[in-house]
Design a protein around this motif. Structure first.
Motif, PDB file in Angstrom:
ATOM      1  N   PRO A  57       0.892  -1.170   0.164  1.00 49.94           N
ATOM      2  CA  PRO A  57       0.012   0.009   0.025  1.00 49.94           C
ATOM      3  C   PRO A  57       0.718   1.340   0.050  1.00 49.94           C
ATOM      4  CG  PRO A  57      -0.905  -1.753   1.696  1.00 49.94           C
ATOM      5  CD  PRO A  57       0.271  -2.116   1.168  1.00 49.94           C
ATOM      6  N   ALA A  58       1.903   1.360   0.692  1.00 50.12           N
ATOM      7  CA  ALA A  58       2.689   2.477   0.829  1.00 50.12           C
ATOM      8  C   ALA A  58       3.428   2.614  -0.492  1.00 50.12           C
ATOM      9  CB  ALA A  58       3.919   2.312   2.010  1.00 50.12           C
ATOM     10  N   ARG A  59       4.100   1.430  -1.370  1.00 45.79           N
ATOM     11  CA  ARG A  59       4.498   1.891  -2.504  1.00 45.79           C
ATOM     12  C   ARG A  59       3.386   2.081  -3.305  1.00 45.79           C
ATOM     13  NH1 ARG A  59       7.008  -2.987  -0.858  1.00 45.79           N
ATOM     14  NH2 ARG A  59       5.453  -4.364  -1.962  1.00 45.79           N
ATOM     15  N   LYS A  60       2.318   1.617  -3.354  1.00 44.64           N
ATOM     16  CA  LYS A  60       1.311   2.294  -4.291  1.00 44.64           C
ATOM     17  C   LYS A  60       0.960   3.713  -4.008  1.00 44.64           C
ATOM     18  CE  LYS A  60      -3.496   1.315  -5.627  1.00 44.64           C
ATOM     19  NZ  LYS A  60      -4.492   0.249  -5.406  1.00 44.64           N
ATOM     20  N   LEU A  61       1.057   4.255  -2.810  1.00 46.69           N
ATOM     21  CA  LEU A  61       0.582   5.490  -2.634  1.00 46.69           C
ATOM     22  C   LEU A  61       1.669   6.510  -3.171  1.00 46.69           C
ATOM     23  CD1 LEU A  61      -0.878   7.798  -1.282  1.00 46.69           C
ATOM     24  CD2 LEU A  61       0.333   7.194   0.754  1.00 46.69           C
ATOM     25  N   ARG A  62       3.042   5.801  -3.103  1.00 47.54           N
ATOM     26  CA  ARG A  62       4.469   6.733  -3.567  1.00 47.54           C
ATOM     27  C   ARG A  62       4.152   6.734  -4.974  1.00 47.54           C
ATOM     28  NH1 ARG A  62       7.225   3.781   0.703  1.00 47.54           N
ATOM     29  NH2 ARG A  62       7.749   2.457  -0.695  1.00 47.54           N
ATOM     30  N   ARG A  63       3.672   5.744  -5.775  1.00 46.72           N
ATOM     31  CA  ARG A  63       3.631   5.988  -7.082  1.00 46.72           C
ATOM     32  C   ARG A  63       2.679   6.755  -7.620  1.00 46.72           C
ATOM     33  NH1 ARG A  63       4.223   0.197  -6.815  1.00 46.72           N
ATOM     34  NH2 ARG A  63       2.028  -0.216  -7.168  1.00 46.72           N
ATOM     35  N   GLU A  64       1.397   6.904  -6.621  1.00 45.10           N
ATOM     36  CA  GLU A  64       0.411   7.658  -7.266  1.00 45.10           C
ATOM     37  C   GLU A  64       0.807   9.325  -6.946  1.00 45.10           C
ATOM     38  OE1 GLU A  64      -3.154   6.791  -4.920  1.00 45.10           O
ATOM     39  OE2 GLU A  64      -3.595   5.005  -6.117  1.00 45.10           O
ATOM     40  N   ILE A  65       1.430   9.412  -5.977  1.00 46.01           N
ATOM     41  CA  ILE A  65       1.942  10.746  -5.620  1.00 46.01           C
ATOM     42  C   ILE A  65       3.150  11.164  -6.698  1.00 46.01           C
ATOM     43  CG2 ILE A  65       3.236  12.487  -4.135  1.00 46.01           C
ATOM     44  CD1 ILE A  65       1.998  10.796  -1.877  1.00 46.01           C
ATOM     45  N   THR A  66       3.942  10.193  -7.267  1.00 48.56           N
ATOM     46  CA  THR A  66       5.006  10.479  -8.227  1.00 48.56           C
ATOM     47  C   THR A  66       4.094  10.823  -9.431  1.00 48.56           C
ATOM     48  OG1 THR A  66       6.359   9.171  -7.126  1.00 48.56           O
ATOM     49  CG2 THR A  66       6.939   9.643  -9.228  1.00 48.56           C
ATOM     50  N   SER A  67       3.297  10.283  -9.741  1.00 44.36           N
ATOM     51  CA  SER A  67       2.453  10.252 -11.187  1.00 44.36           C
ATOM     52  C   SER A  67       1.822  11.672 -10.863  1.00 44.36           C
ATOM     53  CB  SER A  67       1.187   9.251 -11.283  1.00 44.36           C
ATOM     54  OG  SER A  67       1.960   7.954 -11.434  1.00 44.36           O
ATOM     55  N   PHE A  68       1.508  11.916  -9.561  1.00 41.41           N
ATOM     56  CA  PHE A  68       0.722  13.449  -9.810  1.00 41.41           C
ATOM     57  C   PHE A  68       1.558  14.446  -9.888  1.00 41.41           C
ATOM     58  CE2 PHE A  68      -0.743  17.316  -7.087  1.00 41.41           C
ATOM     59  CZ  PHE A  68      -1.869  17.542  -7.747  1.00 41.41           C
ATOM     60  N   ILE A  69       2.885  14.375  -9.365  1.00 40.46           N
ATOM     61  CA  ILE A  69       3.823  15.347  -9.460  1.00 40.46           C
ATOM     62  C   ILE A  69       4.117  15.463 -10.966  1.00 40.46           C
ATOM     63  CG2 ILE A  69       6.269  15.878  -9.007  1.00 40.46           C
ATOM     64  CD1 ILE A  69       5.845  14.599  -6.301  1.00 40.46           C
ATOM     65  N   ALA A  70       4.531  14.042 -11.766  1.00 38.07           N
ATOM     66  CA  ALA A  70       4.541  14.258 -13.087  1.00 38.07           C
ATOM     67  C   ALA A  70       3.366  15.221 -13.838  1.00 38.07           C
ATOM     68  CB  ALA A  70       4.751  12.741 -13.558  1.00 38.07           C
ATOM     69  N   LEU A  71       2.108  14.651 -13.555  1.00 34.08           N
ATOM     70  CA  LEU A  71       1.067  15.370 -14.141  1.00 34.08           C
ATOM     71  C   LEU A  71       1.118  16.875 -14.022  1.00 34.08           C
ATOM     72  CD1 LEU A  71      -1.698  15.511 -15.484  1.00 34.08           C
ATOM     73  CD2 LEU A  71      -2.557  14.942 -13.312  1.00 34.08           C
ATOM     74  N   ALA A  72       1.354  17.228 -12.840  1.00 31.79           N
ATOM     75  CA  ALA A  72       1.414  18.848 -12.581  1.00 31.79           C
ATOM     76  C   ALA A  72       2.518  19.533 -13.235  1.00 31.79           C
ATOM     77  CB  ALA A  72       1.505  18.965 -10.958  1.00 31.79           C
ATOM     78  N   ALA A  73       3.552  19.012 -13.388  1.00 29.38           N
ATOM     79  CA  ALA A  73       4.712  19.179 -14.151  1.00 29.38           C
ATOM     80  C   ALA A  73       4.416  19.426 -15.736  1.00 29.38           C
ATOM     81  CB  ALA A  73       6.236  18.518 -14.041  1.00 29.38           C
ATOM     82  N   ALA A  74       3.773  18.394 -16.129  1.00 28.00           N
ATOM     83  CA  ALA A  74       3.288  18.288 -17.548  1.00 28.00           C
ATOM     84  C   ALA A  74       2.451  19.646 -17.861  1.00 28.00           C
ATOM     85  CB  ALA A  74       2.695  17.344 -17.940  1.00 28.00           C
ATOM     86  N   LEU A  75       1.374  19.786 -16.811  1.00 23.20           N
ATOM     87  CA  LEU A  75       0.430  20.650 -17.387  1.00 23.20           C
ATOM     88  C   LEU A  75       1.109  22.292 -17.044  1.00 23.20           C
ATOM     89  CD1 LEU A  75      -2.904  19.453 -15.079  1.00 23.20           C
ATOM     90  CD2 LEU A  75      -2.069  19.343 -17.680  1.00 23.20           C
TER      91      LEU A  75
END
Length: 243
Positions: free
Chosen positions: A25-43
């Motif tokens: 669960p912790a690894r999954k959460l870290r992946r989701e947060i990393t994905s969100f940071i990548a999305l924000a950077a792209a936008l």
């Protein structure tokens, strides 16, 4: 609550709190947060491109094509991000749950916002100027103007899906102890920055209106009502020449 006793935590509470114990669960959460940071950077990168390339006075067809092209381009990283999340679309506002109350409250907000737009035009109207000028679409021919009206509500819906459904919902999940105010303010600031290519004043207004729209979404958790308010404000502002 002790972190070594996950069985005592209700599943719904654990999902809302986003405080996984450890392991997968912790690894999954870290992946989701990393994905969100990548999305924000792209936008934000795309916002920078907009600031450098958008030009006023485009012909109607090009203007609409540019507006839709930008939005559809935004949906590429958004779709990538949504696919990587564990949430159903209903958790991102794509739902009819609470539809009636959302539409009722948002209709009242929409009427108030439209009235405010027209009130700002009353001074010019009393001096003999037309009340309705159609602002940025004044030079559109009848076909282009009709197409603008037909496509405006879907355009607003997609904007609200990105802003409220994806960004605001994600920030609420990733910042569970901050309440709703911080995610709401961050989302509004993010999309205020996205409108800096228009002007600083317009970006500031976008931020303020975003707070209102974000509050509507937070109350009802459906995109229907906030899209209604967005469309009403946009059309009223165009009608009186504010946009």
């Amino acid at each position: 609550m002790a972190i070594d006793a996950p069985a005592t935590i209700a599943p719904g509470l654990r999902e809302r709190s986003l405080e996984p114990v450890c392991g997968a669960p912790a690894r999954k959460l870290r992946r989701e947060i990393t994905s969100f940071i990548a999305l924000a950077a792209a936008l934000l990168l795309m916002a920078r491109v907009v600031q450098r390339t958008v030009t006023p006075g485009l012909p109607p067809a090009q203007h609409m094509a540019y507006s839709w092209g930008l939005l559809l381009a935004l949906l590429v990283p958004v779709a990538w991000y949504v696919r990587r999340q564990s949430l159903p679309l209903s958790r991102m506002g794509v739902t009819t749950a609470g539809l009636r109350s959302s539409l009722a409250e948002s209709l009242a907000v929409a009427l108030a916002l439209a009235a405010a737009c027209f009130a700002l035009r009353l001074g010019a109207w009393t001096r003999g100027e037309p009340l309705v000028t159609w602002g940025s679409i004044a030079d559109y021919d009848a076909t282009s103007r009709a197409l603008f009206f037909v496509l405006y509500a879907p355009h607003c819906l997609l904007q609200e899906f990105v802003a409220r459904g994806v960004i605001q919902t994600s920030l609420e999940r990733f910042l569970p102890r901050s309440g709703r105010a911080v995610p709401l303010a961050l989302t509004s600031a993010f999309f205020g920055v996205y409108h800096l290519h228009v002007s600083l004043g317009f970006a500031s207004l976008t931020f303020a209106i975003g707070l209102l729209f974000g509050a509507l979404y937070a109350r009802h958790r459906t995109l229907a009502g906030v899209t209604l308010a967005h469309a009403a404000l946009g059309l009223a502002s165009v009608a009186v020449g504010l946009n």
